[in-house]
Design a protein around this motif. Structure first.
Motif, short mmCIF file in Angstrom:
data_model
loop_
_atom_site.label_atom_id
_atom_site.label_comp_id
_atom_site.label_asym_id
_atom_site.label_seq_id
_atom_site.Cartn_x
_atom_site.Cartn_y
_atom_site.Cartn_z
N LEU A 26 52.92 50.06 -111.24
CA LEU A 26 51.70 49.74 -111.97
C LEU A 26 51.92 49.86 -113.47
O LEU A 26 52.55 50.81 -113.94
CB LEU A 26 50.56 50.66 -111.54
CG LEU A 26 50.08 50.52 -110.10
CD1 LEU A 26 48.93 51.47 -109.82
CD2 LEU A 26 49.66 49.08 -109.80
N LYS A 27 51.38 48.91 -114.20
CA LYS A 27 51.45 48.90 -115.67
C LYS A 27 50.05 48.61 -116.19
O LYS A 27 49.78 47.55 -116.73
CB LYS A 27 52.44 47.83 -116.15
CG LYS A 27 53.84 47.98 -115.58
CD LYS A 27 54.71 46.79 -115.95
CE LYS A 27 56.08 46.89 -115.31
NZ LYS A 27 56.92 45.69 -115.59
N VAL A 28 49.18 49.56 -116.00
CA VAL A 28 47.77 49.31 -116.28
C VAL A 28 47.33 49.86 -117.63
O VAL A 28 46.17 49.76 -118.00
CB VAL A 28 46.88 49.92 -115.17
CG1 VAL A 28 47.11 49.19 -113.87
CG2 VAL A 28 47.17 51.41 -114.99
N ASN A 29 48.26 50.44 -118.40
CA ASN A 29 48.00 50.82 -119.79
C ASN A 29 46.84 51.79 -119.96
O ASN A 29 46.06 51.70 -120.87
CB ASN A 29 47.73 49.57 -120.63
CG ASN A 29 48.86 48.58 -120.57
OD1 ASN A 29 50.01 48.97 -120.49
ND2 ASN A 29 48.54 47.30 -120.62
N LEU A 30 46.75 52.75 -119.01
CA LEU A 30 45.73 53.78 -119.14
C LEU A 30 46.31 55.09 -119.66
O LEU A 30 45.66 56.11 -119.63
CB LEU A 30 45.06 54.02 -117.78
CG LEU A 30 44.22 52.86 -117.24
CD1 LEU A 30 43.63 53.22 -115.89
CD2 LEU A 30 43.13 52.48 -118.21
#
Length: 447
Positions: free
Chosen positions: A345-349
């Protein structure tokens, strides 16, 4: 996976199960407060009294329940507890003439245990180390839904199979500390699924979802959905923040209820009908799949932003389960193609050490190649979607559900054929996962 104890709170708090790692003498302050037999007389806007469940009732009090609880008749006497060896090695269950038929499989909220409903009762298992914890066999009666509440004594049961032990339109609240049902919720149609939180009970029917307070079984909300025969519903487990996700009112839409903020968000996730979705523990992320089963999309539940798109494959498939890792760095997908996929996952949170926090919608940061899929005429989606990092091969056309283990980079896979797999993936090299364990939890012999 580690067991979680139930913290003190002002709401109803169940006792720890005898098989959890807890003190043998529970704290009296953990006993649930008195249950109120009153039911709400008011509904939400546009809701009719006819949509409410038929009845809610509780059984006579015992040593651990307050004296204000009403009495109700039991459907049948409680079953006897069958002893299981307490060693940490895999169980050697005595072989039966005919193995029971599985009707239901589900992980508990932290994926440390799983429950199996059979045509004879239900069983509870520990994932790591793998062992059967206990079972309750009913006299010729099936359990179609078993929902655990972490590792405490409270479970929700719904009858199922050709000879259901309880009516399929009732949710029975089972207290294993007392070995009996302490309450029930009755409806006019069959119950498709039940979800539990420490403060809420969520019951899913074909076209409706009911939300109850756990403390007094009062109905606090009901939701209209599109036909939902699979009982699709997910709730967050972080205390103090209830997020509920269910199918919306349109094809391909999901509905997100933020109870803390008292607002509803609708997300058009797919063109086809929603087939499966998963919610992160804190309720911030949702992963969705449609009946096509080729793409999985990850959205922010706060504003509905599409954060990432990953590709399971090119052919149609039925997605059986989706699961986030605890740190929200990985997503697992199981389908009828016989392969479990793990995606990065690369969801930038700002959840991982490798990802610098930044707005997920920043167009100047090329973090996810799936964003290119929205530029029509440049490249087909097939090439732009992200592919899985690791895979595990299983029997095709068999139904499996998947979750991440408490051990780093491990996954647990359960099959409706009674199979249990624990495997490990390489987060850098990827490729085929390594099988660590494999058992048939309905039989004494291993695969």
């Amino acid at each position: 996976m580690a067991a979680l104890s139930i913290p003190h709170s002002s709401s109803s708090t169940p006792l720890p199960l005898a098989w959890a790692n807890t003190s043998p003498d529970p704290d009296p302050s953990l006993v649930s407060p008195p249950m109120d037999d009153s039911r709400p007389s008011s509904m939400g806007p546009g809701e009719e009294e006819l949509d409410a469940p038929e009845s809610c009732s509780e059984v006579a009090p015992a040593v651990d329940l307050p004296s204000s609880v009403e009495s109700a008749s039991m459907a049948a006497p409680p079953p006897s507890l069958l002893p299981v060896p307490s060693s940490t090695s895999p169980p050697k269950v005595v072989a039966e003439a005919v193995a029971p038929s599985l009707l239901h499989l589900s992980f508990n909220q932290d994926h440390g245990c799983f429950a199996a409903g059979t045509d004879r009762g239900f069983r509870i298992y520990n994932c790591d180390p793998f062992r059967e914890i206990f079972r309750r066999d009913f006299d010729g009666g099936g359990i179609g839904v078993v929902e655990m509440l972490f590792r405490c004594n409270i479970l929700a049961l719904v009858g199922g199979g050709n000879n259901p032990y309880y009516p399929p339109n009732k949710v029975m609240i089972w207290d294993d500390h007392q070995s009996r049902c302490i309450g029930e919720l009755s409806f006019r149609s069959e119950v498709r699924a039940v979800r539990l939180r420490r403060d809420r009970i969520i019951v899913v029917l074909d076209h409706k979802i009911f939300v109850y307070n756990f403390a007094d079984l009062k109905l606090v909300h009901q939701i209209e959905t599109v036909p939902n025969p699979k009982g699709l519903c997910a709730v967050s487990q972080q205390q103090g923040s209830l997020v509920l996700v269910c199918p919306g009112g349109q094809k391909g839409q999901v509905r997100v209820e933020h109870y803390g903020a008292r607002r509803t968000k609708f997300i058009m996730a797919h063109d086809s009908r929603i087939a499966c979705f998963a919610l992160s523990q804190d309720g911030r992320l949702i992963a969705t799949a449609s009946t096509k089963g080729t793409l999985v999309r990850i959205f922010s539940t706060v504003d509905g932003t599409l954060l990432q798109e990953v590709r399971r494959g090119a052919d149609r498939a039925e997605i059986y389960s989706l699961a986030f890792s605890t740190d929200m760095q990985w997503l697992a997908v199981s389908s009828d193609k016989g392969t479990v996929h793990v995606f990065n996952l690369k969801v930038n949170l700002g959840l991982t050490a490798n990802d610098k926090p930044r707005p997920a919608s920043d167009p100047n940061v090329p973090t996810a190649s799936s964003h290119l899929s929205f530029i029509k005429g440049v490249l087909p989606k097939y090439f732009n979607s992200e592919w899985s990092v690791a895979q595990f091969r299983l029997h095709e056309n068999s139904q499996y559900i998947v979750a991440f283990g408490h051990q780093k980079n491990t996954a647990v896979i359960l099959g409706m054929d009674g199979s249990f797999f624990r495997c490990q993936f390489d987060p850098v090299a990827g490729g085929e996962m390594t099988q660590l364990e494999c058992y048939n939890f309905l039989k004494s012999d291993t695969f």
